[in-house]
Design a protein around this motif. Structure first.
Motif, mmCIF file in Angstrom:
data_model
loop_
_atom_site.group_PDB
_atom_site.id
_atom_site.type_symbol
_atom_site.label_atom_id
_atom_site.label_comp_id
_atom_site.label_asym_id
_atom_site.label_seq_id
_atom_site.Cartn_x
_atom_site.Cartn_y
_atom_site.Cartn_z
ATOM 1 N N ALA A 1 8.113 -12.312 -5.038
ATOM 2 C CA ALA A 1 8.756 -13.617 -4.406
ATOM 3 C C ALA A 1 7.759 -14.821 -4.064
ATOM 4 O O ALA A 1 8.206 -15.856 -3.779
ATOM 5 N N ASN A 2 6.515 -14.355 -4.254
ATOM 6 C CA ASN A 2 5.367 -15.305 -3.616
ATOM 7 C C ASN A 2 4.036 -15.494 -4.480
ATOM 8 O O ASN A 2 3.221 -15.851 -4.032
ATOM 9 N N ASP A 3 4.296 -15.093 -5.646
ATOM 10 C CA ASP A 3 3.184 -15.283 -6.556
ATOM 11 C C ASP A 3 2.537 -16.497 -7.155
ATOM 12 O O ASP A 3 3.065 -16.887 -8.131
ATOM 13 N N VAL A 4 1.893 -17.243 -6.254
ATOM 14 C CA VAL A 4 1.360 -18.683 -6.789
ATOM 15 C C VAL A 4 0.201 -18.467 -7.526
ATOM 16 O O VAL A 4 -0.294 -19.552 -7.961
ATOM 17 N N ALA A 5 -0.318 -17.258 -7.841
ATOM 18 C CA ALA A 5 -1.655 -17.220 -8.623
ATOM 19 C C ALA A 5 -1.408 -16.481 -9.834
ATOM 20 O O ALA A 5 -2.202 -16.004 -10.646
ATOM 21 N N LYS A 6 -0.109 -16.563 -10.243
ATOM 22 C CA LYS A 6 0.480 -15.850 -11.703
ATOM 23 C C LYS A 6 0.016 -16.407 -12.716
ATOM 24 O O LYS A 6 -0.369 -15.725 -13.923
ATOM 25 N N ASP A 7 -0.654 -17.704 -12.661
ATOM 26 C CA ASP A 7 -1.337 -18.170 -13.897
ATOM 27 C C ASP A 7 -2.845 -17.914 -13.864
ATOM 28 O O ASP A 7 -3.595 -18.422 -14.909
ATOM 29 N N LYS A 8 -3.459 -17.237 -12.758
ATOM 30 C CA LYS A 8 -4.843 -17.010 -12.771
ATOM 31 C C LYS A 8 -5.207 -15.732 -13.432
ATOM 32 O O LYS A 8 -4.386 -15.150 -13.914
ATOM 33 N N ASN B 1 -6.801 -12.031 -14.237
ATOM 34 C CA ASN B 1 -6.622 -11.036 -13.422
ATOM 35 C C ASN B 1 -7.394 -10.752 -12.138
ATOM 36 O O ASN B 1 -6.881 -10.470 -10.802
ATOM 37 N N SER B 2 -8.646 -11.137 -12.226
ATOM 38 C CA SER B 2 -9.764 -10.914 -11.041
ATOM 39 C C SER B 2 -9.437 -11.781 -10.341
ATOM 40 O O SER B 2 -9.476 -11.451 -8.745
ATOM 41 N N GLU B 3 -8.911 -13.062 -10.433
ATOM 42 C CA GLU B 3 -8.690 -14.307 -9.425
ATOM 43 C C GLU B 3 -7.406 -13.712 -8.518
ATOM 44 O O GLU B 3 -7.402 -14.021 -7.470
ATOM 45 N N ARG B 4 -6.387 -13.206 -9.264
ATOM 46 C CA ARG B 4 -5.222 -12.724 -8.788
ATOM 47 C C ARG B 4 -5.308 -11.566 -7.721
ATOM 48 O O ARG B 4 -4.901 -11.596 -6.713
ATOM 49 N N LYS B 5 -6.346 -10.612 -8.006
ATOM 50 C CA LYS B 5 -6.414 -9.721 -7.051
ATOM 51 C C LYS B 5 -7.310 -10.320 -6.010
ATOM 52 O O LYS B 5 -6.925 -9.991 -4.763
ATOM 53 N N ALA B 6 -8.265 -11.226 -6.005
ATOM 54 C CA ALA B 6 -8.873 -11.778 -4.862
ATOM 55 C C ALA B 6 -8.045 -12.442 -4.275
ATOM 56 O O ALA B 6 -8.166 -12.479 -2.788
ATOM 57 N N TRP B 7 -7.109 -13.222 -4.834
ATOM 58 C CA TRP B 7 -5.878 -13.949 -3.955
ATOM 59 C C TRP B 7 -5.107 -12.966 -3.326
ATOM 60 O O TRP B 7 -4.919 -13.263 -1.933
ATOM 61 N N LEU B 8 -4.645 -11.964 -3.828
ATOM 62 C CA LEU B 8 -3.821 -10.985 -3.122
ATOM 63 C C LEU B 8 -4.439 -10.247 -2.014
ATOM 64 O O LEU B 8 -3.952 -9.839 -1.267
ATOM 65 N N ASP C 1 -0.858 -25.034 -0.081
ATOM 66 C CA ASP C 1 -0.350 -24.528 -1.388
ATOM 67 C C ASP C 1 -0.241 -22.918 -2.010
ATOM 68 O O ASP C 1 0.085 -22.852 -2.897
ATOM 69 N N GLY C 2 -0.402 -22.197 -0.801
ATOM 70 C CA GLY C 2 -0.133 -20.813 -1.146
ATOM 71 C C GLY C 2 -1.487 -20.134 -1.292
ATOM 72 O O GLY C 2 -1.472 -18.891 -1.578
ATOM 73 N N SER C 3 -2.540 -21.003 -1.244
ATOM 74 C CA SER C 3 -3.851 -20.241 -1.509
ATOM 75 C C SER C 3 -4.450 -19.859 -0.241
ATOM 76 O O SER C 3 -3.925 -20.167 0.854
ATOM 77 N N TYR C 4 -5.673 -19.280 -0.147
ATOM 78 C CA TYR C 4 -6.255 -19.059 1.262
ATOM 79 C C TYR C 4 -7.847 -19.292 1.044
ATOM 80 O O TYR C 4 -8.640 -19.081 -0.036
ATOM 81 N N SER C 5 -8.273 -19.630 2.128
ATOM 82 C CA SER C 5 -9.884 -19.780 2.289
ATOM 83 C C SER C 5 -10.310 -18.778 3.209
ATOM 84 O O SER C 5 -9.687 -18.429 3.843
ATOM 85 N N LEU C 6 -11.619 -18.539 3.026
ATOM 86 C CA LEU C 6 -12.264 -17.729 3.873
ATOM 87 C C LEU C 6 -13.365 -18.629 4.956
ATOM 88 O O LEU C 6 -14.198 -19.424 4.490
ATOM 89 N N ALA C 7 -13.230 -18.372 6.145
ATOM 90 C CA ALA C 7 -13.984 -19.088 7.161
ATOM 91 C C ALA C 7 -15.238 -18.025 7.625
ATOM 92 O O ALA C 7 -14.741 -16.997 8.162
ATOM 93 N N ALA C 8 -16.287 -18.178 7.476
ATOM 94 C CA ALA C 8 -17.461 -17.376 7.734
ATOM 95 C C ALA C 8 -17.391 -17.125 9.416
ATOM 96 O O ALA C 8 -17.487 -18.355 10.078
ATOM 97 N N LEU C 9 -17.873 -16.076 9.812
ATOM 98 C CA LEU C 9 -18.137 -16.159 11.317
ATOM 99 C C LEU C 9 -19.221 -16.372 11.582
ATOM 100 O O LEU C 9 -20.497 -16.409 10.918
#
Length: 210
Positions: free
Chosen positions: A137-144, A146-153, A202-210
């Motif tokens: 229901a939420n696959d905004v990375a379906k056009d990425k 395989n490795s990019e989709r895994k990192a996103w998920l 946009d349904g993606s995610y960023s990473l904020a370093a500690l």
């Protein structure tokens, strides 16, 4: 029959060095009980040990580990009651100050969802079913790739578990009052970096370093 020599030697080393060094702390914990400051829900992966990553002492962390650091929504009758029970106990009985989710790079549970690589009727397949449903229901990375989709998920799964925590009334009440902090992280096995998962519009995610 004896236990694996690696386990025996590991325990002997713990008892002779670590335990002896922290003997007073263990005695205090035995006499006064535990008062952990943080509930950690992390993946079971052997490469992601929460106590080591956070340099925590005995008594600091209340730890739940399962495949993909998954928290199901409150009220899900198919959910794992042991995880829910641990969350309830940590918040209502132990009064932890923080709940953190720790996912990681190269997560096999997440990969199995993207690759559809395990039978759905298997234990792992059933465990990952809620994430499969969420993905459909939420696959905004379906056009990425395989490795990019895994990192996103991997990031999305952490954020999903974080949001599901808020469906527990005792968590939502304390979080709303500002007395309980909720955070989601990804541990990069290759670099050792622990980064906070930050949702983007946009349904993606960023990473904020500690």
């Amino acid at each position: 029959m004896t236990i694996d020599d690696r386990l025996r030697e590991g325990y002997a080393n713990f008892k002779a060095s670590t335990f002896e060094k922290d003997k007073a702390l263990y005695s205090e914990l035995a006499e006064n009980g535990q008062k952990p400051h943080t509930l950690v829900i992390s993946c079971s992966d052997s490469r992601v040990p929460p106590q080591h990553i956070l340099s925590a002492d005995p008594g600091d962390l209340f730890v739940v580990r399962n495949v993909a650091a998954s928290v199901s929504e409150n009220g899900d009758d198919t959910a794992d009651n042991s995880t829910a029970a641990a969350i309830e106990f940590a918040v209502t009985a132990l009064g932890v100050d923080n709940i953190i989710i720790i996912g990681h790079t190269g997560c096999g549970g997440v990969a199995s969802v993207i690759d559809d690589s395990v039978p759905h009727e298997s234990f792992v397949g059933k465990w990952m079913a809620p994430l499969r449903s969420w993905l459909s229901a939420n696959d905004v990375a379906k056009d990425k790739s395989n490795s990019e989709r895994k990192a996103w998920l991997e990031k999305a799964a952490v954020n999903r578990s974080l949001n599901n925590l808020k469906t527990f009334p005792f968590v939502a009440e304390r979080a709303g009052a500002g007395t309980l902090q909720l955070k989601g992280f990804i541990f990069n096995i290759q670099t050792g970096d622990l980064s906070e998962v930050v949702p983007v519009e946009d349904g993606s995610y960023s990473l904020a370093a500690l």
